[in-house]
Design an enzyme around this catalytic site. Structure first.
Site, PDB file in Angstrom:
ATOM      1  N   HIS A 289      21.718  -5.617 -32.984  1.00 39.21           N
ATOM      2  CA  HIS A 289      22.415  -4.431 -33.480  1.00 39.21           C
ATOM      3  C   HIS A 289      21.488  -3.255 -33.777  1.00 39.21           C
ATOM      4  CE1 HIS A 289      25.203  -7.777 -34.173  1.00 39.21           C
ATOM      5  NE2 HIS A 289      26.149  -6.881 -33.905  1.00 39.21           N
TER       6      HIS A 289
ATOM      7  N   ASN B 209      16.420  10.842 -33.472  1.00 35.51           N
ATOM      8  CA  ASN B 209      15.486  11.670 -32.703  1.00 35.51           C
ATOM      9  C   ASN B 209      15.788  13.162 -32.767  1.00 35.51           C
ATOM     10  OD1 ASN B 209      17.699  11.850 -31.023  1.00 35.51           O
ATOM     11  ND2 ASN B 209      16.689  11.015 -29.219  1.00 35.51           N
TER      12      ASN B 209
ATOM     13  N   SER C  39      15.604  -5.075 -41.973  1.00 40.02           N
ATOM     14  CA  SER C  39      16.982  -4.898 -41.530  1.00 40.02           C
ATOM     15  C   SER C  39      17.667  -3.754 -42.264  1.00 40.02           C
ATOM     16  CB  SER C  39      17.775  -6.182 -41.772  1.00 40.02           C
ATOM     17  OG  SER C  39      17.285  -7.218 -40.970  1.00 40.02           O
TER      18      SER C  39
END
Length: 162
Positions: free
Chosen positions: A57, A80, A114
């Site tokens: 994921h 980004n 995570s």
């Protein structure tokens, strides 16, 4: 590859790369012996080094450069664009010509916990550790452990005893 992956012909896979099912990759490069988990997307002009582990994921967008021996936990998101917009000042839907990719660099041996979000124009230093759920908004020094939102320095990584 199998019927559950979308791997474009433009993808460069190194030797002994291991891919789970349900992956979308295009125009990227994956180094030797790297493992990519399920439901991962890696976009064009992204690079993942050798012997990395990209957990399920995770979203690695254009401009992300991951060096060798990096661990990326589950559901990590890279950004980004510092100022994302859907439309131009004229109200037209933006295209690639309307924005510039901002580079994010993850140096050798780093670990990203995570659920973390890594903003653009950030460098995560060599052997740094990003705590789970962190939001990284600025550069992380080598051998630093950071966590939180925004991620803050907690301590230095102790050298492994050999």
């Amino acid at each position: 590859m199998n019927e559950f992956n979308s791997i474009a012909p433009s993808v460069k896979l190194g030797k002994d790369v291991r891919l789970s099912k349900f992956i979308n990759m295009y125009g990227c490069e994956i180094g030797d012996e790297t493992k990519v988990g399920a439901f991962v997307e890696i976009q064009k002009n992204a690079r993942v080094g050798k012997r990395c582990k990209i957990s399920s994921h995770t979203f690695i967008c254009e401009g992300v450069q991951i060096e060798d021996n990096v661990f990326v936990g589950h559901s990590v998101t890279f950004i980004n664009d510092s100022y994302p917009r859907a439309t131009t000042s004229d109200g037209e839907l933006q295209t690639e010509a309307d924005w510039k990719v901002e580079i994010t660099r993850v140096c050798k041996g780093s670990s990203i916990g995570s659920g973390s979000t890594i903003l653009s124009n950030v460098t995560i230093g060599k052997n740094a550790i990003i705590g789970a759920g962190s939001v990284v908004t600025k550069d992380v020094p080598p051998n630093a452990i950071v966590a939180g939102n925004p991620a803050k320095f907690l301590q230095s990584v102790e050298q492994e005893k050999r």
